[in-house]
Design a protein around this motif. Structure first.
Motif, PDB file in Angstrom:
ATOM      1  N   GLU A 278       0.828  -1.207   0.000  1.00  9.01           N
ATOM      2  CA  GLU A 278       0.000   0.000   0.000  1.00  9.01           C
ATOM      3  C   GLU A 278       0.863   1.258   0.000  1.00  9.01           C
ATOM      4  N   ARG A 279       2.031   1.196   0.634  1.00  6.28           N
ATOM      5  CA  ARG A 279       2.936   2.345   0.661  1.00  6.28           C
ATOM      6  C   ARG A 279       3.433   2.664  -0.751  1.00  6.28           C
ATOM      7  N   ILE A 280       3.799   1.627  -1.502  1.00 10.24           N
ATOM      8  CA  ILE A 280       4.253   1.802  -2.885  1.00 10.24           C
ATOM      9  C   ILE A 280       3.130   2.373  -3.735  1.00 10.24           C
ATOM     10  N   VAL A 281       1.919   1.852  -3.545  1.00  4.98           N
ATOM     11  CA  VAL A 281       0.760   2.340  -4.303  1.00  4.98           C
ATOM     12  C   VAL A 281       0.523   3.820  -4.001  1.00  4.98           C
ATOM     13  N   ASN A 282       0.639   4.204  -2.746  1.00  5.87           N
ATOM     14  CA  ASN A 282       0.430   5.614  -2.390  1.00  5.87           C
ATOM     15  C   ASN A 282       1.485   6.521  -3.010  1.00  5.87           C
TER      16      ASN A 282
ATOM     17  N   ILE B 119      -3.984  -4.681 -10.775  1.00  4.38           N
ATOM     18  CA  ILE B 119      -3.461  -5.848 -10.056  1.00  4.38           C
ATOM     19  C   ILE B 119      -3.209  -5.493  -8.593  1.00  4.38           C
ATOM     20  N   SER B 120      -2.592  -4.341  -8.346  1.00  2.00           N
ATOM     21  CA  SER B 120      -2.323  -3.947  -6.955  1.00  2.00           C
ATOM     22  C   SER B 120      -3.625  -3.691  -6.201  1.00  2.00           C
ATOM     23  N   THR B 121      -4.604  -3.071  -6.856  1.00  4.40           N
ATOM     24  CA  THR B 121      -5.895  -2.831  -6.214  1.00  4.40           C
ATOM     25  C   THR B 121      -6.601  -4.146  -5.907  1.00  4.40           C
TER      26      THR B 121
END
Length: 169
Positions: free
Chosen positions: A2-6, A146-148
């Motif tokens: 989630e940190r990478i996504v943010n 994919i990340s979501t």
């Protein structure tokens, strides 16, 4: 994850802002040139157009990721939570599949553009650059979906707090 996504969301927001700024400034300058100076500069319009295309692709990804795309929810809202989650999962898989297919099918187009050496009429930039926005845009859509999907699965079915009773509320 989630940190990478943010972090990627922040980069994406800045990119969207810059593309929008470029587009607005280029169109404004072009309008001033056409109406007051009576000179049309083609590359301004072309840069604005390419910025708008990439902006649309990034905006599409943002809407898909956040669930803010226009959708008809009259039917899905009547379904129980478990079926809605299954439909959401299936929808994400379909979007991922479509995005992967567009990404993979855009690669030969890029190779052809590199091979032909075609240049854009106004900017005189290699035409593979505008076509590359399709490839990059759908790669971003694929990775974001994919990340979501992973985050959604982690927060629902694989969560320590998840119980089957939540599904039937």
């Amino acid at each position: 994850m989630e940190r990478i996504v943010n972090i990627l969301k922040k980069i994406e927001n800045i990119t969207v802002f810059l593309l929008f700024l470029i587009m607005v400034v280029m169109v404004f300058i072009q309008v001033i040139n056409r109406n007051f100076i009576k000179i049309s500069i083609g590359w301004l319009e072309e840069l604005a157009r390419y910025s708008m295309i990439f902006l649309i692709l990034l905006g599409t990804e943002m809407g898909l990721r956040d669930g803010t795309q226009i959708s008809v929810e009259a039917l899905t809202q009547r379904l129980n939570l478990k079926i809605r989650r299954i439909l959401k999962f299936i929808t994400r898989i379909m979007v991922i599949y479509f995005s992967v297919m567009v990404f993979l099918n855009s690669l030969p187009l890029i190779k052809m553009q590199i091979k032909t050496g075609q240049l854009s009429p106004g900017l005189r930039a290699p035409m593979y650059l505008p076509y590359l926005t399709i490839t990059i845009g759908f790669l971003i859509i694929t990775l974001a979906q994919i990340s979501t999907l992973i985050i959604d699965l982690k927060n629902t079915y694989f969560s320590k707090n998840y119980t089957y009773e939540e599904e039937n509320k």
